[in-house]
Design a protein around this motif. Sequence first.
Motif, PDB file in Angstrom:
ATOM      1  N   ILE A 338       0.841  -1.206   0.000  1.00  0.00           N
ATOM      2  CA  ILE A 338       0.000   0.000   0.000  1.00  0.00           C
ATOM      3  C   ILE A 338       0.872   1.250   0.000  1.00  0.00           C
ATOM      4  CG2 ILE A 338      -1.722   1.333   1.311  1.00  0.00           C
ATOM      5  CD1 ILE A 338      -2.848  -1.326   2.319  1.00  0.00           C
ATOM      6  N   TYR A 339       2.016   1.174   0.690  1.00  0.00           N
ATOM      7  CA  TYR A 339       2.909   2.330   0.759  1.00  0.00           C
ATOM      8  C   TYR A 339       3.425   2.746  -0.621  1.00  0.00           C
ATOM      9  CZ  TYR A 339       3.097   1.966   5.860  1.00  0.00           C
ATOM     10  OH  TYR A 339       2.777   1.945   7.197  1.00  0.00           O
ATOM     11  N   LYS A 340       3.437   1.804  -1.560  1.00  0.00           N
ATOM     12  CA  LYS A 340       3.899   2.127  -2.908  1.00  0.00           C
ATOM     13  C   LYS A 340       2.972   3.118  -3.606  1.00  0.00           C
ATOM     14  CE  LYS A 340       5.973  -2.470  -3.615  1.00  0.00           C
ATOM     15  NZ  LYS A 340       5.924  -3.699  -4.448  1.00  0.00           N
ATOM     16  N   TYR A 341       1.751   3.237  -3.105  1.00  0.00           N
ATOM     17  CA  TYR A 341       0.748   4.094  -3.743  1.00  0.00           C
ATOM     18  C   TYR A 341       0.433   5.321  -2.888  1.00  0.00           C
ATOM     19  CZ  TYR A 341       0.341  -0.014  -6.641  1.00  0.00           C
ATOM     20  OH  TYR A 341       0.629  -1.066  -7.486  1.00  0.00           O
ATOM     21  N   THR A 342       1.433   5.728  -2.094  1.00  0.00           N
ATOM     22  CA  THR A 342       1.268   6.905  -1.236  1.00  0.00           C
ATOM     23  C   THR A 342       0.886   8.138  -2.048  1.00  0.00           C
ATOM     24  OG1 THR A 342       2.809   6.101   0.455  1.00  0.00           O
ATOM     25  CG2 THR A 342       2.494   8.483   0.301  1.00  0.00           C
ATOM     26  N   ASN A 343       1.567   8.386  -3.153  1.00  0.00           N
ATOM     27  CA  ASN A 343       1.282   9.576  -3.972  1.00  0.00           C
ATOM     28  C   ASN A 343      -0.144   9.564  -4.500  1.00  0.00           C
ATOM     29  OD1 ASN A 343       3.877  10.513  -3.579  1.00  0.00           O
ATOM     30  ND2 ASN A 343       4.667   9.623  -5.471  1.00  0.00           N
ATOM     31  N   GLU A 344      -0.610   8.400  -4.937  1.00  0.00           N
ATOM     32  CA  GLU A 344      -1.972   8.300  -5.471  1.00  0.00           C
ATOM     33  C   GLU A 344      -3.015   8.567  -4.380  1.00  0.00           C
ATOM     34  OE1 GLU A 344       0.453   6.323  -6.060  1.00  0.00           O
ATOM     35  OE2 GLU A 344       0.602   5.847  -8.193  1.00  0.00           O
ATOM     36  N   LEU A 345      -2.774   8.027  -3.182  1.00  0.00           N
ATOM     37  CA  LEU A 345      -3.724   8.237  -2.080  1.00  0.00           C
ATOM     38  C   LEU A 345      -3.766   9.710  -1.660  1.00  0.00           C
ATOM     39  CD1 LEU A 345      -2.861   5.089   0.071  1.00  0.00           C
ATOM     40  CD2 LEU A 345      -4.866   5.424  -1.367  1.00  0.00           C
ATOM     41  N   LEU A 346      -2.600  10.331  -1.588  1.00  0.00           N
ATOM     42  CA  LEU A 346      -2.558  11.752  -1.222  1.00  0.00           C
ATOM     43  C   LEU A 346      -3.179  12.618  -2.315  1.00  0.00           C
ATOM     44  CD1 LEU A 346       1.012  11.986   0.378  1.00  0.00           C
ATOM     45  CD2 LEU A 346      -1.200  11.942   1.547  1.00  0.00           C
ATOM     46  N   SER A 347      -3.038  12.210  -3.566  1.00  0.00           N
ATOM     47  CA  SER A 347      -3.645  12.940  -4.678  1.00  0.00           C
ATOM     48  C   SER A 347      -5.166  12.880  -4.584  1.00  0.00           C
ATOM     49  CB  SER A 347      -3.168  12.354  -6.012  1.00  0.00           C
ATOM     50  OG  SER A 347      -3.788  13.006  -7.094  1.00  0.00           O
ATOM     51  N   THR A 348      -5.703  11.708  -4.244  1.00  0.00           N
ATOM     52  CA  THR A 348      -7.148  11.575  -4.060  1.00  0.00           C
ATOM     53  C   THR A 348      -7.635  12.471  -2.929  1.00  0.00           C
ATOM     54  OG1 THR A 348      -7.093   9.271  -4.831  1.00  0.00           O
ATOM     55  CG2 THR A 348      -9.003   9.936  -3.546  1.00  0.00           C
ATOM     56  N   LEU A 349      -6.867  12.518  -1.858  1.00  0.00           N
ATOM     57  CA  LEU A 349      -7.209  13.386  -0.722  1.00  0.00           C
ATOM     58  C   LEU A 349      -7.206  14.850  -1.182  1.00  0.00           C
ATOM     59  CD1 LEU A 349      -7.708  13.850   2.304  1.00  0.00           C
ATOM     60  CD2 LEU A 349      -5.226  13.844   2.602  1.00  0.00           C
ATOM     61  N   ASP A 350      -6.208  15.242  -1.936  1.00  0.00           N
ATOM     62  CA  ASP A 350      -6.120  16.617  -2.426  1.00  0.00           C
ATOM     63  C   ASP A 350      -7.344  16.988  -3.280  1.00  0.00           C
ATOM     64  OD1 ASP A 350      -3.742  17.071  -1.139  1.00  0.00           O
ATOM     65  OD2 ASP A 350      -2.493  16.582  -2.891  1.00  0.00           O
ATOM     66  N   ASN A 351      -7.837  16.039  -4.053  1.00  0.00           N
ATOM     67  CA  ASN A 351      -9.009  16.326  -4.902  1.00  0.00           C
ATOM     68  C   ASN A 351     -10.195  16.765  -4.058  1.00  0.00           C
ATOM     69  OD1 ASN A 351      -7.655  15.641  -7.248  1.00  0.00           O
ATOM     70  ND2 ASN A 351      -8.277  13.484  -7.162  1.00  0.00           N
ATOM     71  N   TYR A 352     -10.393  16.109  -2.908  1.00  0.00           N
ATOM     72  CA  TYR A 352     -11.513  16.487  -2.040  1.00  0.00           C
ATOM     73  C   TYR A 352     -11.248  17.796  -1.318  1.00  0.00           C
ATOM     74  CZ  TYR A 352     -12.926  11.639  -2.826  1.00  0.00           C
ATOM     75  OH  TYR A 352     -13.283  10.459  -3.397  1.00  0.00           O
ATOM     76  N   GLU A 353     -10.019  17.971  -0.873  1.00  0.00           N
ATOM     77  CA  GLU A 353      -9.687  19.177  -0.130  1.00  0.00           C
ATOM     78  C   GLU A 353      -9.735  20.408  -1.024  1.00  0.00           C
ATOM     79  OE1 GLU A 353      -8.501  18.969   3.681  1.00  0.00           O
ATOM     80  OE2 GLU A 353     -10.169  17.856   2.819  1.00  0.00           O
ATOM     81  N   ASN A 354      -9.362  20.260  -2.293  1.00  0.00           N
ATOM     82  CA  ASN A 354      -9.389  21.391  -3.219  1.00  0.00           C
ATOM     83  C   ASN A 354     -10.805  21.770  -3.659  1.00  0.00           C
ATOM     84  OD1 ASN A 354      -6.605  21.537  -3.125  1.00  0.00           O
ATOM     85  ND2 ASN A 354      -6.324  20.220  -4.922  1.00  0.00           N
ATOM     86  N   ASP A 355     -11.744  20.840  -3.469  1.00  0.00           N
ATOM     87  CA  ASP A 355     -13.138  21.115  -3.868  1.00  0.00           C
ATOM     88  C   ASP A 355     -13.877  21.940  -2.831  1.00  0.00           C
ATOM     89  OD1 ASP A 355     -12.920  19.858  -6.255  1.00  0.00           O
ATOM     90  OD2 ASP A 355     -13.738  17.949  -5.561  1.00  0.00           O
TER      91      ASP A 355
END
Length: 356
Positions: A338-355
């Motif tokens: 799961i740690y290999k996809y840290t950037n993808e998970l944080l990117s998904t979080l950013d999508n919600y926070e930016n909305d």
Amino acid sequence: MEFKEQIKQLGDKVVKMKDQIQTEEATKSAFIMPFIQCLGYDVFNPMEVVPEFITDYGAKNIEKVDYAILKEEKPVMIIECKNHSENLDKHYTQIHKYFHLTNARFALLTNGVQYNFFTDLDLSNKMDEKPFFSFDITNPKEQQIKELSKFHKSGFDINTILTSASELKYTNAIKMVLSNEIAKPSPEFVKFFVSRVYEGKATEKVMTQFTELVKRTLDQTFNDIVSDRLMNAINQTKPAKEESQTESQSNETSESKVLTTEDELNGFYIVKSILRTKIDSSRIFYRDSQTYFSIILDDNNRKPICRLWLNSMSKKYLGIFDAEKKETKVEIESLDDIYKYTNELLSTLDNYENDK
């Protein structure tokens, strides 16, 4: 059947049968041969597993070890077996001798309950005094099963295991030091804390006072960590905020069949540790279902961070969401992936926070 389930089933069998097993030969047949089979080897194929393996053809007194596992017709691991009631510590000398009479890189000393794995980390060609890996098959931990899987025939690689063995040697040593310090803090350990929280001189009276303080504080701290983790898990199981009464009724039956596994909770904590670098961890929730385990933001089903698909007996997946909330499933071999996809998970979080 998954390797993990095979090991756990064998452990259950050992618990149920060991009181009826009286001899070393019975221990081999009932417990140890099935264990070798769990590792993917055919115990009836002498090209893979050799019973009564002769360790030194040139010796006047022929020495035999109970089993040798072969790879490319050469022994890579020898296995010495004892009755399940035997204390393995007193048989170290025997397995030590066998190790030096073969070219095997690994030695396993077992009574069918406790499994002790040895190699030569300290000095080349000289078996270490302590095992680099030990586990009790009646109570295997998730991490132990993961380490054990490296010995499976399908992925057996000497260099990979040796690298892991070196790490395990020191992590186990650190755990032992910590356990001893928690049970009975040493003067050096206590002095470490005194030097950081006490401004006066570390007199004998101060050290005596702080020895008890350190022990009590450590106990409280670890109890708090366990308590927080349990409460966190309990809080996450609260019912979802359903959008309609109809949906709630339709979910009632399926939710009663849902069982949140330890793997799913551990996966949740990994994702939580990744996301907490950007947001407060109290905003991260999970919802379990019969088919997948969903991790969401702000207790809102419309804000999925990822999904864990861990219920399959063959493959496991991590579901990642893009900006359009479209899910892509990627295969993972272990939860650590799961740690290999840290950037993808944080990117998904950013999508919600930016909305916002």
